[in-house]
Design a protein around this motif. Structure first.
Motif, PDB file in Angstrom:
ATOM      1  N   ARG A 138       2.806   1.822  -3.131  1.00 59.59           N
ATOM      2  CA  ARG A 138       1.996   2.409  -4.207  1.00 59.59           C
ATOM      3  C   ARG A 138       1.781   3.898  -3.932  1.00 59.59           C
ATOM      4  O   ARG A 138       2.173   4.694  -5.100  1.00 59.59           O
TER       5      ARG A 138
ATOM      6  N   ASP B  36      -8.774  -3.301   0.205  1.00 57.18           N
ATOM      7  CA  ASP B  36      -7.577  -2.829  -0.360  1.00 57.18           C
ATOM      8  C   ASP B  36      -7.071  -2.942  -1.785  1.00 57.18           C
ATOM      9  O   ASP B  36      -6.590  -2.375  -2.393  1.00 57.18           O
TER      10      ASP B  36
ATOM     11  N   ILE C 222      -5.799   5.251  -3.870  1.00 53.69           N
ATOM     12  CA  ILE C 222      -4.640   5.753  -3.080  1.00 53.69           C
ATOM     13  C   ILE C 222      -4.034   6.788  -4.050  1.00 53.69           C
ATOM     14  O   ILE C 222      -3.446   7.644  -3.576  1.00 53.69           O
TER      15      ILE C 222
ATOM     16  N   ASN D 190      -8.765  -6.222   5.533  1.00 59.32           N
ATOM     17  CA  ASN D 190      -7.685  -6.074   4.511  1.00 59.32           C
ATOM     18  C   ASN D 190      -7.249  -7.319   3.822  1.00 59.32           C
ATOM     19  O   ASN D 190      -7.575  -8.395   4.212  1.00 59.32           O
TER      20      ASN D 190
ATOM     21  N   TYR E 291     -11.523  -1.573  -3.683  1.00 57.43           N
ATOM     22  CA  TYR E 291     -10.405  -0.688  -4.323  1.00 57.43           C
ATOM     23  C   TYR E 291     -10.566   0.873  -3.641  1.00 57.43           C
ATOM     24  O   TYR E 291     -11.613   1.161  -3.700  1.00 57.43           O
TER      25      TYR E 291
ATOM     26  N   ASN F  78      -5.620  10.323   4.486  1.00 57.56           N
ATOM     27  CA  ASN F  78      -6.160   9.353   5.119  1.00 57.56           C
ATOM     28  C   ASN F  78      -6.782   9.494   6.537  1.00 57.56           C
ATOM     29  O   ASN F  78      -6.628   8.888   7.438  1.00 57.56           O
TER      30      ASN F  78
ATOM     31  N   ALA G 126      -5.219  -5.475  -2.952  1.00 58.11           N
ATOM     32  CA  ALA G 126      -3.667  -5.630  -3.316  1.00 58.11           C
ATOM     33  C   ALA G 126      -3.359  -6.036  -4.326  1.00 58.11           C
ATOM     34  O   ALA G 126      -4.436  -6.898  -5.188  1.00 58.11           O
TER      35      ALA G 126
ATOM     36  N   TYR H  75       1.014  -1.221  -0.128  1.00 56.07           N
ATOM     37  CA  TYR H  75       0.031  -0.011   0.133  1.00 56.07           C
ATOM     38  C   TYR H  75       0.863   1.399  -0.112  1.00 56.07           C
ATOM     39  O   TYR H  75       0.620   2.112  -0.500  1.00 56.07           O
TER      40      TYR H  75
END
Lengths: 342, 342
Positions: free
Chosen positions: B76, B274, B293, B246, B290, B146, B276, B73
């Motif tokens: 990214r 998340d 981010i 998660n 999704y 966040n 991933a 995370y």
DNA sequence: CTGTTAGCGCCTTCAT
DNA sequence: ATGAAGGCGCTAACAG
């Protein structure tokens, strides 16, 4: 932003004295020291880091450039790097090289411009020549990680990529696999080359002929692992095991295998590389090779700190991988006892 | 290290002129400009960044503090942050907060000390009060990502955690699942709380009673996901679906399920959070939510740059998650058409 | 167009 | 024990 002058005025002393109490250098009478601290407190004084560094010619920080931020691997690396520099009481400054050789070089320069005490460079793309030049030209000490430097053995800490790949493939062979496909990581990188050579040497040692149809050139991504594995399948390449040069591609490949109705490891064995966090939680658990990235970066930082302190450093022996055996490999057609006519 | 003075001497001009050609400020005759450039070249001159910043009171760089480097995370996040700051021609300086509130605060201070033009803070642990205080006390503009800040709506860019979790669970419910277990991410973080509340509200809305036995408090790791799922199994909690807050924990849980002889989704449905990178390559593909981010960090940087330029900023509306439906969810016992007596 | 003169905020001899 | 003064390398008026 209160300055040192403000503090000195308020405490009724000179800037020099404030500087002394701030740095604990020289002798200062306890009473005035207290006054100075009080003044700092009241003014919410914070020393100007830039000014300090300029005067000191050092910034008490070490720089790290990674080729990219993406992937669990660099997360691991960065986290440990952060811990270790912290242990030395230094700040870690991180930048990435956008996965391009010239950008990696720029990143190093920028860190040098900021007067880091030392810089650690993780490059995937720069040529050894370029690296050596960079080491020579950069005014701050440089340690290179993940790269063997023949012309600067003490300045690098690296991993025996080739041997690790060799071990992995040899393991597959001793498990009775002779027809082993391989999907590489980017072949233009030293890592990519080394792992492929390891694969090749293992075959050679066991007298298994090299078959170009059995190797495909990947890019490290799961997607590409999937695609290339499908290609193998469509081309009808006959293999009993697949060596993916990283775990991400192994995962992608596993999906292709599944979709083709092939079970791991009953129908085909799978071996990865890197020991991704997910490897042990997949089903079946992925056999792979563990790469001691934590110790490597720790060592690199130790070396960097030594250089920063102008101490002498000795070359670090290469790090080696260790096989992590889980359930994705089963005995192959040539396994002793199950041997067939070949 | 050649200095500006060296260059000026060599070019037979004054420091001021060198500074002018260096920064392209003011008028300089073409011929002397050339002489200066030549002198720079010959001396391999590089401006001292620290000195520049000190004189300019700005360092043309923006700081980013993340709570930790670990996990895909943040990889990214960092990668995109790096790209975006680059687009603005600014340098990105990254530090981590060692996953501890006080360290996060220190990280911000350190970046402020270096006179970053603006700072972006990704904190998991600081209280809103502490954040607000930090915003007030830090001399450089701060953007918080966040985290919804009720007292500083224009300084934060955040994600509708609760709603996303709500959607996920509601989806499960509409698929015919009423007995849904939940494994949370750290419950002392706003994210952890919000996702759990989302779960709870979805149940409420559909008249499904809240059952404490069905929720366990995790820590985001695969290992813990595995362990907690095993606990569910051992305790014989009867559920037809599991909502892991998660993807990492979802993966761990899937292993426990497999070991218990339970198939996904035939015997139990699984939902993650998340998206991933591995989620789509698992078998079966993991349904998850999704979280944009990339756009979020990009937006945060845009805001930070505006603040750095002393432009005015408007509050950014919250980002929302989108369900990514793959194969890990099957119709449950209450699915219309397959409904049974309950 | 270009040079002179002050800073930016801190550190560090050198005196006292 | 403390202050005065100069310097780190660069920028920014202000004069010519």
């Amino acid at each position: 932003m209160a300055t040192m002058l403000d503090v000195s005025l308020r405490a009724g002393v000179s800037k020099a004295t404030v500087s002394r109490v701030l740095n604990g250098t020289g002798q200062v009478k306890e009473s005035t020291r207290k006054r100075v601290f009080a003044a700092m407190e009241e003014l919410g004084y914070r020393p100007n880091f830039l000014a300090q560094s300029l005067a000191n010619r050092t910034s008490n920080s070490i720089g790290l450039v990674v080729s990219t931020f993406a992937g669990f691997y660099f997360g691991r690396l960065l986290q440990q790097a952060s811990r270790q520099t912290e242990a030395y009481g230094k700040q870690l400054i991180v930048t990435d090289g956008h996965d391009a050789p010239d950008r990696e070089e720029l990143a190093v320069q920028m860190l040098a411009d900021r007067r880091c005490d030392a810089i650690i460079l993780y490059t995937r793309f720069m040529s050894e020549k370029a690296i050596i030049r960079l080491i020579d030209e950069t005014p701050v000490p440089l340690i290179v990680i993940n790269r063997e430097l023949h012309q600067a053995h003490d300045k690098c800490v690296f991993f025996e990529q080739q041997d690790a790949a060799f071990q992995a493939v040899e393991y597959l062979i001793t498990q009775g696999h002779h027809d082993i496909a391989c999907i590489t990581v980017p072949i233009h990188t030293p890592t990519g080359k080394a792992r492929l050579i390891g694969y090749r040497k293992a075959l050679e040692k066991h007298g298994i002929p090299w078959d170009p149809a059995k190797v495909k050139y990947g890019d490290s991504t799961m997607t590409r692992g999937y695609e290339l594995c499908r290609e193998f399948l469509q081309e009808g390449v006959s293999v009993s095991a697949l060596f993916a040069c990283n775990d991400d591609m192994a995962l992608g490949a596993s999906k292709a295998l599944y979709q083709a109705g092939l079970r791991i490891p009953q129908d085909i064995s799978l071996f990865g590389f890197d020991d991704a966090p997910s490897a042990r939680w997949l089903e079946p658990g992925l056999s792979t090779v563990y790469l001691p990235i934590d110790t490597m970066i720790t060592t690199a930082i130790d070396q960097a700190i030594r250089l920063a302190n102008k101490e002498t450093i000795a070359a670090i022996p290469p790090f080696t991988g260790t096989l992590v055996l889980r359930e994705s490999v089963a005995p192959g057609p040539f396994f002793p006892g199950t041997e067939q006519t070949s």
